[in-house]
Motif scaffolding. Structure first.
Motif, PDB file in Angstrom:
ATOM      1  N   ASP A 111      12.251  14.055  -4.573  1.00  0.00           N
ATOM      2  CA  ASP A 111      11.708  12.924  -5.522  1.00  0.00           C
ATOM      3  C   ASP A 111      12.882  12.447  -6.026  1.00  0.00           C
ATOM      4  N   GLY A 112      12.830  11.061  -6.376  1.00  0.00           N
ATOM      5  CA  GLY A 112      13.888  10.348  -7.030  1.00  0.00           C
ATOM      6  C   GLY A 112      14.875   9.861  -6.064  1.00  0.00           C
ATOM      7  N   GLY A 113      15.057   8.855  -5.674  1.00  0.00           N
ATOM      8  CA  GLY A 113      16.130   8.316  -4.818  1.00  0.00           C
ATOM      9  C   GLY A 113      17.138   7.817  -5.772  1.00  0.00           C
ATOM     10  N   ALA A 114      16.908   6.521  -6.433  1.00  0.00           N
ATOM     11  CA  ALA A 114      17.929   6.172  -7.304  1.00  0.00           C
ATOM     12  C   ALA A 114      18.349   6.947  -8.392  1.00  0.00           C
ATOM     13  N   MET A 115      17.227   7.334  -9.154  1.00  0.00           N
ATOM     14  CA  MET A 115      17.184   7.942 -10.647  1.00  0.00           C
ATOM     15  C   MET A 115      16.521   9.292 -10.801  1.00  0.00           C
ATOM     16  N   TRP A 116      16.778  10.319 -11.283  1.00  0.00           N
ATOM     17  CA  TRP A 116      15.872  11.338 -11.429  1.00  0.00           C
ATOM     18  C   TRP A 116      16.144  11.904 -12.767  1.00  0.00           C
ATOM     19  N   PHE A 117      15.030  11.943 -13.604  1.00  0.00           N
ATOM     20  CA  PHE A 117      15.266  12.703 -14.966  1.00  0.00           C
ATOM     21  C   PHE A 117      14.228  13.634 -15.165  1.00  0.00           C
TER      22      PHE A 117
ATOM     23  N   ILE B  77       9.270  11.700  -0.876  1.00  0.00           N
ATOM     24  CA  ILE B  77       7.942  11.987  -1.849  1.00  0.00           C
ATOM     25  C   ILE B  77       7.966  10.718  -2.500  1.00  0.00           C
ATOM     26  N   SER B  78       8.366  10.976  -4.067  1.00  0.00           N
ATOM     27  CA  SER B  78       7.702   9.668  -4.524  1.00  0.00           C
ATOM     28  C   SER B  78       8.983   9.385  -5.813  1.00  0.00           C
ATOM     29  N   GLY B  79       8.809   8.091  -6.525  1.00  0.00           N
ATOM     30  CA  GLY B  79       9.902   7.761  -7.407  1.00  0.00           C
ATOM     31  C   GLY B  79      11.247   7.350  -6.532  1.00  0.00           C
ATOM     32  N   ALA B  80      10.871   6.533  -5.716  1.00  0.00           N
ATOM     33  CA  ALA B  80      12.211   5.988  -5.003  1.00  0.00           C
ATOM     34  C   ALA B  80      12.889   5.219  -5.551  1.00  0.00           C
TER      35      ALA B  80
ATOM     36  N   GLY C 248       5.023   6.242  -1.799  1.00  0.00           N
ATOM     37  CA  GLY C 248       4.887   4.915  -2.318  1.00  0.00           C
ATOM     38  C   GLY C 248       5.580   4.441  -3.487  1.00  0.00           C
ATOM     39  N   PRO C 249       5.655   5.213  -4.610  1.00  0.00           N
ATOM     40  CA  PRO C 249       5.691   4.296  -5.828  1.00  0.00           C
ATOM     41  C   PRO C 249       7.320   4.345  -5.837  1.00  0.00           C
TER      42      PRO C 249
ATOM     43  N   MET D 176       5.544  11.967 -14.155  1.00  0.00           N
ATOM     44  CA  MET D 176       4.932  13.340 -14.127  1.00  0.00           C
ATOM     45  C   MET D 176       5.171  14.079 -15.492  1.00  0.00           C
ATOM     46  N   GLU D 177       3.953  14.629 -15.992  1.00  0.00           N
ATOM     47  CA  GLU D 177       3.985  15.514 -17.119  1.00  0.00           C
ATOM     48  C   GLU D 177       4.485  14.789 -18.331  1.00  0.00           C
ATOM     49  N   GLY D 178       4.146  13.357 -18.566  1.00  0.00           N
ATOM     50  CA  GLY D 178       4.533  12.848 -19.746  1.00  0.00           C
ATOM     51  C   GLY D 178       3.973  12.930 -21.042  1.00  0.00           C
ATOM     52  N   ASP D 179       4.493  13.416 -21.821  1.00  0.00           N
ATOM     53  CA  ASP D 179       3.821  13.318 -23.194  1.00  0.00           C
ATOM     54  C   ASP D 179       4.539  12.314 -23.976  1.00  0.00           C
TER      55      ASP D 179
END
Length: 337
Positions: free
Chosen positions: A270-276, A295-298, A326-327, A332-335
């Protein structure tokens, strides 16, 4: 190979050489190891040649300080007088006892201290601001040398390197903005995935991208491991993954990333450009384009968990990002997103 200014304490052996040619061992502390401080294994493998070992402190190792070698002319065998964290106490015999050649001088210009860390009251300088490349040749060298809360200013150019903030709060700012200041993956460039990735089904697309990612994706261009506070800033860079590696990876830190272009990055999952993950980051006024992930969050992947502040995604432009599911943006799991 050069082995310089390390501190090796409480290991089985401080340093072992096996089948080596041309190793230079200098300005190290090798002490209180269970067996030997410096060990050659020439009895079984007599290929250690052209070795240089000098200006080391080799002291109080369990079975002896040296195995199949001996002290050199300028070696010490004395208690280095450690403080907490293996810094050197005032009066340590290792202070100003390293190789006197100017190439090894401490950052303040004084003679080298043996070991990894300077004396507790030594004159080593923590810099408020460093310029790249005027003060330090690479961005990573400047981040490592600047004090916590300091500023690294980067002149226009292309910098081919991996960068880690190492848990430090630092402002990393380009002098002239993203169009003129590029941080580029050291990995080899690869071709963008074939056209059918963009028209395939979700499962087919994910499979194709996963195959590319497994063969190409390596260390992120920018790593922000736990500990970097909300004063951490990345401003005004183009971050280019060359379709070979992830752009940025942030865990349990709270940076602001602004006015950047993040492009051509390839995430390993997950996370192509940026992953947090578990981050209270501020991600604002960036252009995030042409990134891919299996997967997601490209473009941007966020997995918050609970109790990690508020993450803000504001005023960014996303285009040309392709993920298996796609996205461009995946949360995910964001409060508190």
């Amino acid at each position: 190979i050069q082995v310089r200014n390390n501190t090796s304490v409480g290991n089985t052996v401080g340093l072992t050489l096996l089948m080596c040619d041309g190793v230079d061992i200098r300005n190290n502390i090798l002490t209180n190891n269970l067996e030997y401080g410096l060990q050659y294994l020439d009895d079984e493998y007599p290929q250690n040649v052209n070795m240089t070992a000098d200006y080391n402190d080799v002291w109080s190792n369990g079975l002896g300080n040296y195995y199949l070698t001996s002290a050199s002319a300028h070696d010490l065998s004395a208690d280095p007088l450690f403080l907490a964290g293996y810094k050197l106490a005032d009066g340590s015999p290792c202070i100003d006892a390293g190789d006197p050649a100017p190439a090894y001088n401490d950052p303040d210009g004084s003679r080298n201290d043996i070991g990894a860390l300077p004396g507790a009251s030594g004159p080593w300088i923590e810099y408020d601001t460093l310029h790249v490349p005027a003060d330090r040749g690479t961005i990573q060298e400047a981040i490592s040398a600047v004090k916590a809360g300091g500023v690294v200013l980067v002149a226009p150019g292309t910098y081919v390197e991996h960068i880690s903030f190492g848990g430090k709060t630092v402002s990393l700012i380009s002098d002239s903005g993203a169009t003129q200041t590029i941080i580029q993956s050291p990995a080899l460039a690869s071709a963008r995935p074939p056209l059918d990735v963009y028209t395939a089904s979700s499962s087919e697309r994910g499979s194709q991208l996963r195959s590319v990612a497994e063969s190409q994706s390596g260390t992120p261009i920018i790593s922000i491991p736990p500990g970097s506070g909300s004063g951490t800033l990345i401003k005004g860079f183009t971050i280019d993954g060359l379709n070979a590696t992830q752009g940025s990876n942030c865990l349990q830190s709270d940076p602001t990333v602004t006015e950047c272009v993040v492009q051509n990055c390839l995430g390993p999952y997950d996370g192509g450009a940026m992953w947090f993950q578990q981050s209270g980051a501020v991600i604002t006024k960036n252009v995030i384009r042409n990134n891919t992930t299996p997967i997601s969050g490209a473009g941007l992947f966020v997995r918050l968990g609970t109790g990690h502040g508020t993450l803000l995604i504001d005023g960014n432009t996303f285009y040309g990002n392709v993920g298996g599911n796609g996205p461009a943006i995946s949360v995910m799991e964001g409060d508190n997103a």
